[in-house]
Design a protein around this motif. Structure first.
Motif, short mmCIF file in Angstrom:
data_model
loop_
_atom_site.label_atom_id
_atom_site.label_comp_id
_atom_site.label_asym_id
_atom_site.label_seq_id
_atom_site.Cartn_x
_atom_site.Cartn_y
_atom_site.Cartn_z
N ARG A 39 -25.61 54.09 -15.64
CA ARG A 39 -25.55 53.62 -14.26
C ARG A 39 -25.06 54.73 -13.33
NH1 ARG A 39 -21.40 48.87 -12.15
NH2 ARG A 39 -22.11 48.74 -9.99
N ILE A 40 -25.79 54.94 -12.25
CA ILE A 40 -25.37 55.82 -11.15
C ILE A 40 -25.70 55.08 -9.86
CG2 ILE A 40 -25.53 58.08 -10.07
CD1 ILE A 40 -26.89 59.10 -12.58
N GLU A 41 -24.74 55.00 -8.96
CA GLU A 41 -24.97 54.32 -7.69
C GLU A 41 -24.31 55.07 -6.54
OE1 GLU A 41 -24.29 50.11 -7.45
OE2 GLU A 41 -24.41 49.89 -9.62
N ARG A 42 -24.94 54.95 -5.39
CA ARG A 42 -24.31 55.38 -4.15
C ARG A 42 -23.72 54.13 -3.50
NH1 ARG A 42 -24.82 54.90 1.13
NH2 ARG A 42 -24.20 56.62 2.51
N LEU A 43 -22.39 54.05 -3.45
CA LEU A 43 -21.73 52.92 -2.82
C LEU A 43 -21.58 53.17 -1.33
CD1 LEU A 43 -18.87 52.32 -5.44
CD2 LEU A 43 -21.21 51.44 -5.45
N ALA B 31 -19.62 57.61 -4.64
CA ALA B 31 -20.55 57.52 -5.77
C ALA B 31 -19.85 56.87 -6.95
CB ALA B 31 -21.07 58.89 -6.16
N HIS C 18 -13.70 47.97 -10.06
CA HIS C 18 -14.71 48.64 -9.24
C HIS C 18 -14.40 48.45 -7.76
CE1 HIS C 18 -19.20 48.21 -7.80
NE2 HIS C 18 -18.58 49.19 -7.18
N HIS D 260 -13.06 51.25 -5.09
CA HIS D 260 -13.91 51.54 -3.94
C HIS D 260 -13.13 51.47 -2.63
CE1 HIS D 260 -17.86 50.54 -1.57
NE2 HIS D 260 -17.43 51.77 -1.34
N ASP E 11 -23.81 48.16 -2.35
CA ASP E 11 -24.17 49.47 -2.86
C ASP E 11 -25.69 49.63 -2.82
OD1 ASP E 11 -25.27 48.18 -5.20
OD2 ASP E 11 -23.20 48.01 -5.93
N ALA E 12 -26.10 50.84 -3.10
CA ALA E 12 -27.53 51.15 -3.14
C ALA E 12 -27.78 52.07 -4.31
CB ALA E 12 -27.96 51.82 -1.83
N ARG E 13 -28.90 51.93 -4.96
CA ARG E 13 -29.24 52.82 -6.06
C ARG E 13 -29.47 54.22 -5.53
NH1 ARG E 13 -28.11 50.63 -11.06
NH2 ARG E 13 -28.45 48.39 -10.91
N LEU E 14 -28.99 55.21 -6.26
CA LEU E 14 -29.27 56.59 -5.88
C LEU E 14 -30.75 56.90 -6.12
CD1 LEU E 14 -26.23 58.55 -7.33
CD2 LEU E 14 -26.89 58.41 -4.93
#
Length: 335
Positions: A107-111, A116, A290, A294, A332-335
């Motif tokens: 999992r990798i996400e841009r919050l 990140a 999480h 954040h 959040d959004a997926r990178l």
């Protein structure tokens, strides 16, 4: 599964005791463990073990009965395991697991707010198995204003991989840990590398590490080393408490004896997390860690007066105090 014969059980238990005596990192405890196995066998405890799974469970209980070392196991493997090499079962299992978990980077996400999140699980794989995936992930998060490293489901790892990850999170070579090995009676130091492939997240931006009681061994090592160096804020609950690296020995086509032959030594604390786990700086329900991390990251970015388009101080303040155009703080959004 074939029923175990009495002679087979005797051979397996005897060999497990020998390995504990000759290789366990604490010799006196290893001798006590072997004596416990001998006593249990003499009392007929293992006669009830008609199959490998049951024997593995019973012997593991006795291996761990002296000092609670969770790395000490007679581990059952449903699939036949290699007999020709030390740690053959582990290597086969790692290869399958690395393929299924995208190299340990699920999992990798841009919050929201330029933060990140990078999840590493189920373990920190050896670099020859997953180095490319790990480097790609670390390069991707390098531009973030703050980073949350999620180790809540990370149950192991290799010290060279820990040092490699540290190379992206410090600006200069840093001594992260040492391992004392009983067999060589020597310590090996692990430093972050001077060079990192691709851009670094660096040693000054906010860094948060999420842990849970499931976090174990190599996952704990990364959290503990970053915490002791003052590089990260650890969030969640106390981890599993396994700081003695193990070696694996095939004693049966489905049974592997895992024997800790070394112990971790942190250069800052002079100790490790064996038995106690890594103690979080901010204790919280791991299911909410999480969100907690954040919000803390946003507050720290705002405090520092972040001025990049992705994470301005004003944006961070808006997120902290309510919804934004991107949604609530947890969006959040997926990178």
């Amino acid at each position: 599964m074939t029923q175990l014969q009495s002679a087979e059980i005797t051979g397996i238990v005897t060999e497990a005791g020998r390995l504990a005596t000759e290789l366990y990192v604490f010799p006196e405890i290893g001798a006590r463990i072997a004596a416990r196995l001998d006593e249990a066998h003499a009392q007929g405890r293992y006669r009830q073990a008609e199959d490998a799974r049951t024997l593995g469970r019973l012997v593991t209980e006795d291996l761990q009965s002296v000092n609670g070392d969770r790395h000490l196991r007679l581990k059952f493997h449903p699939e036949p395991i290699p007999a020709e090499q030390e740690d053959g079962a582990l290597l086969a299992e790692l290869t399958r697991s690395a393929d299924l978990s995208l190299g340990g980077v699920p999992r990798i996400e841009r919050l929201a707010g330029g933060v990140a999140l990078l999840k590493l699980a189920p373990i920190l794989f050896p670099l020859d198995m997953a180095g490319e995936a790990l480097n790609a992930a670390l390069t991707l998060v390098a531009r973030a204003e703050a980073l949350i490293l999620d180790l809540r489901e990370c149950v192991g790892g290799h010290p060279y991989t820990t040092a490699h990850i540290g190379g992206h999170l410090f600006d200069e070579p840093t001594h992260l840990s040492s391992l004392y090995d009983r067999e060589t009676d020597a310590e090996q130091q692990f430093w972050t590398p001077a060079m990192a492939p691709g851009p670094r997240f660096g040693g000054s931006k906010p860094l948060y590490v999420l842990i849970s009681k499931a976090t174990f061994s190599g996952g704990e090592a990364l959290a503990y080393d970053l915490q002791q160096r003052g590089r990260a804020v650890v969030v969640g609950e106390a981890s599993g408490g396994g700081a003695n690296p193990r070696r694996g020995f095939t004693l049966h086509p489905h049974l592997e004896a895992t024997i800790p032959t070394a112990r971790s030594i942190n250069p800052v604390s002079g100790a490790n997390w064996e038995g106690t786990g890594v103690i979080p700086d901010t204790a919280t329900d791991p299911a909410r860690a999480h969100e907690t991390a954040h919000r803390a990251a946003l507050a720290e970015v705002a405090r520092r007066g972040g001025d990049t388009p992705s994470a301005s101080a004003e944006e961070a303040r808006r997120i902290l105090h309510g919804a934004t155009e991107d949604g609530p703080a947890g969006a959040d959004a997926r990178l």
